[in-house]
Design a protein around this motif. Structure first.
Motif, PDB file in Angstrom:
ATOM      1  N   HIS A 197      44.427  -5.168  11.471  1.00  0.00           N
ATOM      2  CA  HIS A 197      44.180  -3.835  10.927  1.00  0.00           C
ATOM      3  C   HIS A 197      43.730  -3.945   9.477  1.00  0.00           C
ATOM      4  CE1 HIS A 197      44.761   0.453  10.041  1.00  0.00           C
ATOM      5  NE2 HIS A 197      44.794   0.635  11.360  1.00  0.00           N
ATOM      6  N   GLU A 214      49.645  -3.244   5.737  1.00  0.00           N
ATOM      7  CA  GLU A 214      50.975  -2.980   6.290  1.00  0.00           C
ATOM      8  C   GLU A 214      50.961  -2.905   7.818  1.00  0.00           C
ATOM      9  OE1 GLU A 214      52.808   0.360   4.469  1.00  0.00           O
ATOM     10  OE2 GLU A 214      52.707  -0.482   2.445  1.00  0.00           O
ATOM     11  N   LYS A 215      49.796  -2.575   8.378  1.00  0.00           N
ATOM     12  CA  LYS A 215      49.683  -2.472   9.835  1.00  0.00           C
ATOM     13  C   LYS A 215      49.030  -3.719  10.457  1.00  0.00           C
ATOM     14  CE  LYS A 215      49.213   2.571   9.691  1.00  0.00           C
ATOM     15  NZ  LYS A 215      48.304   3.707   9.964  1.00  0.00           N
ATOM     16  N   ASN A 216      48.649  -4.666   9.599  1.00  0.00           N
ATOM     17  CA  ASN A 216      47.923  -5.845  10.064  1.00  0.00           C
ATOM     18  C   ASN A 216      48.902  -6.865  10.654  1.00  0.00           C
ATOM     19  OD1 ASN A 216      45.943  -7.787  10.483  1.00  0.00           O
ATOM     20  ND2 ASN A 216      46.194  -8.644   8.432  1.00  0.00           N
ATOM     21  N   ASP A 237      44.520  -1.895   7.129  1.00  0.00           N
ATOM     22  CA  ASP A 237      45.690  -1.592   6.315  1.00  0.00           C
ATOM     23  C   ASP A 237      46.649  -2.796   6.379  1.00  0.00           C
ATOM     24  OD1 ASP A 237      48.052  -0.773   5.193  1.00  0.00           O
ATOM     25  OD2 ASP A 237      48.082   1.198   6.167  1.00  0.00           O
TER      26      ASP A 237
END
Length: 529
Positions: free
Chosen positions: A401, A405-407, A403
Motif C-alpha cells: 500500500h 501504515e497500511k503497507n 500508505d
C-alpha cells in the motif's frame, strides 16, 4: 638382457610415448618369459583389460578396459628435477655447453662471457638466475640428490611442475623444501598419493601463495590435512578432482583469497555452508559443480548473511540453478560485486535476454559486474525502476500500500521479491497511474511522447515528438540533426524524469535504446551542443 626396474616401481607413474599411467603390477605373466609391468592407463582407451589375463587377476583397474601389460624397457620412469630444468633451459653439461671463443661459453642459445672460470661455475650462475621455472611435461619423477636443488637454483620463486610423473606429495615436499622463497607452485595433472594423516606436515610451503592441484585426484579431506602446511596460501586451484563432499576447515586456510572448485560434482549446494566462514575468501569459482540451489538460512528477507563475509567475486556458471530464489539469496552476501551465472536453466526462463539481465541486476543490490560486463549506474537505475513497476500490481495484491501504515505485503511476496521494499524506499512506491492497465506491448503502446528542449538555446522552442522506446540514442541524434542541423557527434543528450524532478540522467551510450534508460511518456529530453 633384462631391462632395469626401479625397486619402488609399484605405484610409480610412467609414460609410454604420449600415454600416462600408474604401475599396478611388477612380475611375471603366465606362459611368457621375463618381467612385465601391469599399467592402469589414465586414458582407458589405451588399455585392453582390467588387470585380469587368461583367468588370473594380476591387478585391478577402475575401468574394465583401463589396463595392459608392457615391458619395462617401454616405460619411462622419469628424471630428477634438475635434469629436467637443465634440459628445458639448454644448460645440460653433456649436450649443450660448448666452448666458444677464448672468453665466452655458450649455454643453449645464450653466449656468456667469462674470465678465468670453468663452464661448470658459469652454468651454476645461470641456474641461480632462474626465478620462474616451467618444466611442464618433462617427465619429472623425483627431486634428485639431497640438497642439490638448493645448491643450484636458490632463487626460484615460481615453479610449473604440471603433467609430469610425480607419484606422491612427498616428492613435491622434497623439491619445495629446497626452495625457501617458493611463492607459486603448479603440480596439476600429476595423479599422486597424498598423506592420510597429519604426520607428514612440512614447513616447505611456508611462503607459498599460489598452489594449483587440478586433476591430481586429491580429496577435500587430504586438502585439509596438507593445508596445515600452507600458512600463507592465498590462491588454491582444485578443479577436476572428483571432490563431492566438503568439510569445515578448522583453523586453516585463513589467508585464502581464491578457491577454485570447478568441475567437481558437489553433493548439493549445502556443501558450501561448510566453507562459508573462510574469513578472507574474495573469489569462489564453482563452475560445473552440479549445484542446483543456493541458500543462506542464517539471514531473513532483506538481511545480510554472516557467511562468506569477504566474498566479492562468485562464478556459478554451467550449473543446474533454475529458481529465482537462488538469485534472491545472493543479495544476502555482504561483499558480492561480481557474478558469473551463464549456462544455468534459469537463464532460459525469459525470452528476452536483456529482461533477464535486468531482473538479476535489480535483485542483487551491490552487483557491479555481471557475466564479465560492467553494470553502469544508468543501467542499474533503469533495471530497478522497471522491476518496481513490473511487479507493482503483485505488490498491491499481496497487501502492499502507498500508505506506510497500511503497507503489509505477504510473506510469500517478500520471499519472491525481497528487494521490493528497499526499491520502494529508494524510488518511492509505484504510483497508481504507472500500474493501471499494463497493456500488451503493441507498437502504439511502445511509443513515447517526449518533450525535446535545448536548455542552453532559449531561442529554440520545445517540441513534442512520439518516438518508439526501442529507438537507439544514435537514431534519436539522427532525428535531432534534421531538426537542428547539428551533427550527431556534437550532440550531448540527457533526460529529466517527470517523476524525479531535478534529476538529470545522461544518455551516454549511442547503441542503447530509449527503454534502456527507463524513459517514459511525459519525460523531457535535453539537447546540448
Amino acid at each position: 638382457m633384462t631391462a632395469w626396474v626401479p625397486p619402488d616401481a609399484l605405484g610409480r607413474r610412467v609414460a609410454c610415448g604420449t600415454d600416462y599411467g600408474t604401475v599396478r603390477y611388477v612380475g611375471s605373466v603366465s606362459r611368457t618369459a621375463g618381467i612385465w609391468l601391469g599399467v592402469e592407463w589414465d586414458d582407458p582407451q589405451r588399455g585392453k583389460h582390467d588387470g585380469c589375463y587368461e583367468g588370473t587377476q594380476y591387478f585391478k583397474c577402475r575401468h574394465p578396459k583401463g589396463g595392459s601389460f608392457i615391458r619395462p624397457n617401454k616405460a619411462n620412469f622419469g628424471v630428477d628435477f634438475l635434469t629436467a630444468v637443465k634440459d628445458r633451459y639448454g644448460l645440460n653439461d653433456k649436450q649443450d655447453v660448448q666452448y666458444g671463443t677464448e672468453n665466452t661459453v655458450v649455454f643453449g642459445t645464450k653466449t656468456v662471457e667469462f674470465v678465468g672460470m670453468d663452464s661448470v661455475a658459469e652454468q651454476q650462475r645461470q641456474l641461480n638466475k632462474l626465478v620462474d621455472i616451467s618444466v611442464r611435461e618433462r617427465a619429472v619423477s623425483h627431486a634428485g640428490q639431497t640438497e642439490e636443488i638448493s645448491r643450484t637454483c636458490a632463487n626460484m620463486r615460481h615453479i610449473n611442475l604440471s603433467k609430469n610423473l610425480i607419484s606422491s606429495w612427498e616428492t613435491v615436499i622434497d623439491i619445495a623444501s629446497q626452495v625457501p622463497n617458493l611463492e607459486t607452485l603448479n603440480v596439476s595433472e600429476n595423479k599422486m598419493k597424498f598423506p592420510s594423516t597429519s604426520a607428514s606436515i612440512s614447513s616447505a610451503f611456508s611462503n607459498l601463495k599460489i598452489l594449483a592441484l587440478n586433476q591430481t585426484e586429491i580429496t577435500w579431506t587430504e586438502v585439509l590435512l596438507c593445508a596445515q602446511g600452507w600458512p600463507a596460501l592465498e590462491e588454491l586451484y582444485l578443479s577436476s578432482n572428483n571432490i563431492t563432499v566438503l568439510e569445515r576447515p578448522d583453523n586453516i586456510l585463513k589467508t585464502l583469497k581464491l578457491l577454485d572448485l570447478s568441475d567437481n560434482q558437489l553433493l548439493d549446494g549445502n556443501q558450501l555452508h561448510l566453507i562459508a566462514h573462510l574469513p578472507r575468501l574474495e573469489q569462489l569459482i564453482l563452475r560445473n559443480t552440479g549445484i542446483s540451489s543456493i541458500h543462506f538460512p542464517d539471514a531473513g528477507f532483506g538481511c545480510k548473511t554472516k557467511m562468506f563475509p569477504s566474498l566479492k567475486r562468485l562464478a556459478i556458471n554451467d550449473n543446474k540453478i533454475s529458481q529465482w530464489s537462488s538469485i534472491n539469496e545472493l543479495d544476502k552476501l555482504p561483499s558480492l560485486r561480481s557474478l558469473q551465472c551463464n549456462n544455468n536453466p534459469l537463464m532460459n526462463t525469459e525470452k528476452n535476454p536483456e529482461t533477464l539481465i535486468q531482473l538479476i541486476i535489480a535483485k542483487i543490490s551491490q552487483l557491479e559486474v555481471l557475466n564479465n560486463c560492467e553494470i553502469l549506474p544508468a543501467e542499474r537505475r533503469g533495471a530497478e525502476l522497471d522491476y518496481r513497476k513490473i511487479f507493482g500490481n503483485d505488490w498491491l495484491e499481496a497487501g502492499g500500500h502507498w500508505d506506510p501504515e497500511k503497507n503489509k505485503p505477504s510473506e510469500e511476496f517478500l520471499a519472491a521479491h525481497p528487494r521490493y521494499p528497499s526499491l520502494c524506499l529508494k524510488y518511492g512506491a509505484p504510483e497508481e497511474g504507472e500500474l493501471k492497465g499494463r497493456q500488451p506491448l503493441t507498437l502504439k503502446n511502445q511509443l513515447l511522447t517526449l518533450t525535446i528542449k535545448c536548455p542552453e538555446k532559449p531561442e529554440q522552442k520545445p517540441v513534442q515528438k512520439k518516438l518508439p522506446e526501442s529507438m537507439t540514442i544514435q537514431k534519436v541524434k539522427g532525428l535531432l540533426y534534421r531538426l537542428f542541423k547539428i551533427p550527431g557527434s556534437e550532440l550531448k543528450l540527457s533526460y529529466e524524469s517527470s517523476k524525479l524532478e531535478g534529476k538529470e540522467v545522461e544518455l551516454d551510450n549511442d547503441l542503447k535504446p530509449l527503454q534502456f534508460y527507463s524513459i517514459e511518456s511525459g519525460d523531457c529530453v535535453l539537447v546540448r551542443w
